[in-house]
Design a protein around this motif. Structure first.
Motif, short mmCIF file in Angstrom:
data_model
loop_
_atom_site.label_atom_id
_atom_site.label_comp_id
_atom_site.label_asym_id
_atom_site.label_seq_id
_atom_site.Cartn_x
_atom_site.Cartn_y
_atom_site.Cartn_z
N THR A 36 31.27 8.59 8.24
CA THR A 36 32.07 8.95 9.00
C THR A 36 33.42 7.98 9.16
N GLU A 37 33.22 6.69 8.82
CA GLU A 37 34.37 5.86 8.72
C GLU A 37 35.28 6.02 7.57
N LEU A 38 34.70 6.35 6.69
CA LEU A 38 35.59 6.79 5.26
C LEU A 38 36.32 8.06 5.47
N LEU A 39 35.68 9.03 6.11
CA LEU A 39 36.41 10.31 6.47
C LEU A 39 37.56 9.90 7.34
N VAL A 40 37.52 9.11 8.14
CA VAL A 40 38.51 8.65 9.00
C VAL A 40 39.68 7.95 8.25
N ALA A 41 39.22 7.06 7.53
CA ALA A 41 40.08 5.96 6.79
C ALA A 41 40.92 6.93 5.81
N LEU A 42 40.28 7.95 5.15
CA LEU A 42 41.01 8.93 4.10
C LEU A 42 41.72 9.92 5.02
N GLU A 117 30.77 -3.98 -4.33
CA GLU A 117 32.08 -3.32 -4.24
C GLU A 117 32.24 -1.92 -4.84
N GLN A 118 31.57 -2.01 -6.04
CA GLN A 118 31.39 -0.52 -6.78
C GLN A 118 30.61 0.28 -6.03
N ASP A 119 29.58 0.08 -5.31
CA ASP A 119 29.00 1.18 -4.37
C ASP A 119 29.97 1.59 -3.32
N LEU A 120 30.78 0.77 -2.80
CA LEU A 120 31.71 1.21 -1.92
C LEU A 120 32.82 2.06 -2.58
N PHE A 121 33.28 1.81 -3.48
CA PHE A 121 34.21 2.48 -4.17
C PHE A 121 33.77 3.71 -4.52
N SER A 122 32.63 3.90 -5.06
CA SER A 122 32.12 5.01 -5.25
C SER A 122 31.67 6.07 -4.40
N ARG A 123 31.52 5.48 -3.07
CA ARG A 123 31.28 6.16 -2.05
C ARG A 123 32.66 6.85 -1.49
N ILE A 124 33.84 6.15 -1.80
CA ILE A 124 35.03 6.64 -1.58
C ILE A 124 35.39 7.83 -2.19
N ASP A 125 35.24 7.45 -3.39
CA ASP A 125 35.72 8.62 -4.60
C ASP A 125 34.92 9.85 -4.22
N ALA A 126 33.41 9.92 -3.88
CA ALA A 126 32.65 11.01 -3.68
C ALA A 126 33.21 11.80 -2.63
N LEU A 140 43.29 3.05 -0.45
CA LEU A 140 42.25 2.40 0.37
C LEU A 140 41.44 1.59 -0.62
N LYS A 141 41.22 2.03 -1.91
CA LYS A 141 40.46 1.05 -2.75
C LYS A 141 41.46 -0.16 -3.12
N SER A 142 42.46 0.03 -3.10
CA SER A 142 43.36 -1.11 -3.50
C SER A 142 43.31 -2.13 -2.45
N ASP A 143 43.71 -1.68 -1.18
CA ASP A 143 43.77 -2.46 -0.11
C ASP A 143 42.27 -2.86 0.29
N LEU A 144 41.18 -2.35 -0.16
CA LEU A 144 39.78 -3.10 0.15
C LEU A 144 39.56 -4.16 -0.84
N LYS A 145 40.11 -3.93 -2.23
CA LYS A 145 39.93 -4.82 -3.45
C LYS A 145 40.61 -6.08 -2.95
N THR A 146 41.65 -6.01 -2.41
CA THR A 146 42.61 -7.03 -2.01
C THR A 146 41.79 -7.83 -1.12
N LYS A 147 41.46 -7.20 -0.13
CA LYS A 147 40.60 -7.88 1.00
C LYS A 147 39.20 -8.71 0.85
N LEU A 148 38.73 -7.82 -0.31
CA LEU A 148 37.32 -8.54 -0.76
C LEU A 148 37.56 -9.65 -1.73
N ASP A 149 38.66 -9.87 -2.60
CA ASP A 149 39.01 -10.88 -3.51
C ASP A 149 39.42 -11.98 -2.50
N SER A 150 40.03 -11.71 -1.52
CA SER A 150 40.40 -12.59 -0.52
C SER A 150 39.26 -13.37 0.16
N MET A 151 38.17 -12.67 0.52
CA MET A 151 37.20 -12.91 1.27
C MET A 151 36.20 -13.97 0.36
N ALA A 152 36.22 -13.52 -0.91
CA ALA A 152 35.38 -14.25 -1.92
C ALA A 152 35.91 -15.58 -2.12
#
Length: 283
Positions: A36-42, A117-126, A140-152
């Motif tokens: 649901t969160e991805l349906l909303v975000a998309l 990260e790949q699992d999340l992105f695959s879910r977004i693509d599907a 969305l994937k670009s924004d999340l990639k930036t966030k994950l890189d920053s968190m790491a």
């Protein structure tokens, strides 16, 4: 060559328009908060006709029926909504309900969970492919990639020991170990889960075993927190936890259970951010 390029551009545009037109006819039931969160975000919330119990916090306008828990779906209730799609993780069921829906012409889509990260992105693509929101998915994937890189890259002076416990009256606490979404969240937040070195998935542990880990934070779901009556009720049910730094420093913290089911998701990252702030302030 110029004409060929123009023709290809026209074909791509027509194809995208056709996909979007198909998507507007979707009547989707979402069986899981991470879906649901991805349906909303998309931007595809308008394609939803119902959600499950784990997703009810997304029903801000109260206009979507709630079909029950994603593991115990009723075929009659779902078919009455005339859905085109049921989307969920491998946890949705039972299988008899899924089979009946498929027989009735409903497209039952099982989207992979997973905590990378790949699992999340695959879910977004599907989900984007079903909803015709591929362009939004790339953003969305670009924004999340930036966030994950920053968190790491971020760190705190010392990683506190943090455990997550499922609690209920009359039963041992069930602790999250390695290969769980909450373990990944704790790591992203700058903490260390001592249970990950001793067990995989979720396993019951005695109070003595938890005390031996000396957790500085104990995370519990809001559901368990409310059910047991907050910290006071938890300490009455699990009195030996008083010997942990978490109890001594009032660091038993309720968290949203929807952030830790269905794999690593947007809510998971939000929880990791909140916990990072908590751990950093304590240091």
């Amino acid at each position: 060559m110029k004409n060929l390029t123009l023709l290809l551009t026209m074909l791509i545009t027509v194809s995208a328009t056709f996909t979007q037109a198909q998507a507007t006819e979707n009547r989707i039931i979402s069986a899981g908060s991470s879906i649901t969160e991805l349906l909303v975000a998309l931007g595809a919330k308008d394609q939803l006709v119902a959600i499950d119990l784990t997703s009810k916090h997304f029903n801000t306008e109260g206009d979507l029926p709630v079909v029950g828990y994603h593991r115990r779906l009723s075929p009659e209730g779902l078919m009455a909504l005339s859905p085109t799609h049921l989307i969920g993780s491998h946890e949705m069921g039972p299988e008899t309900t899924l089979s009946l829906l498929k027989s009735g012409g409903v497209s039952v889509e099982t989207v992979a969970a997973g905590d990378t990260e790949q699992d999340l992105f695959s879910r977004i693509d599907a989900i984007a492919k079903i909803t015709g929101t591929q362009t939004k998915a790339e953003e969305l994937k670009s924004d999340l990639k930036t966030k994950l890189d920053s968190m790491a890259k971020r760190d705190i002076d010392r990683a506190p020991k943090v455990v997550f416990a499922l609690l209920s009256k009359g039963r041992p606490a069930t602790i999250a170990g390695n290969k769980t979404t909450i373990d990944v969240i704790i790591d992203l937040a700058g903490g260390f889960n001592p249970a990950k070195t001793e067990l995989d998935s979720y396993k019951p542990l005695s109070q003595e075993a938890i005390v031996e880990m000396q957790p500085e934070y104990i995370l519990v779901s809001h559901r368990d927190w409310n059910k047991l009556g907050g910290k006071k009720g938890i300490m009455q049910e699990y009195p030996l936890l008083v010997a942990t730094p978490a109890a001594a420093n009032n660091h038993i913290i309720p968290v949203n259970g929807s952030a830790i089911v269905g794999g690593l998701g947007i809510e998971s990252l939000e929880l990791a951010d909140d916990l990072y702030q908590t751990f950093s302030q304590a240091n």
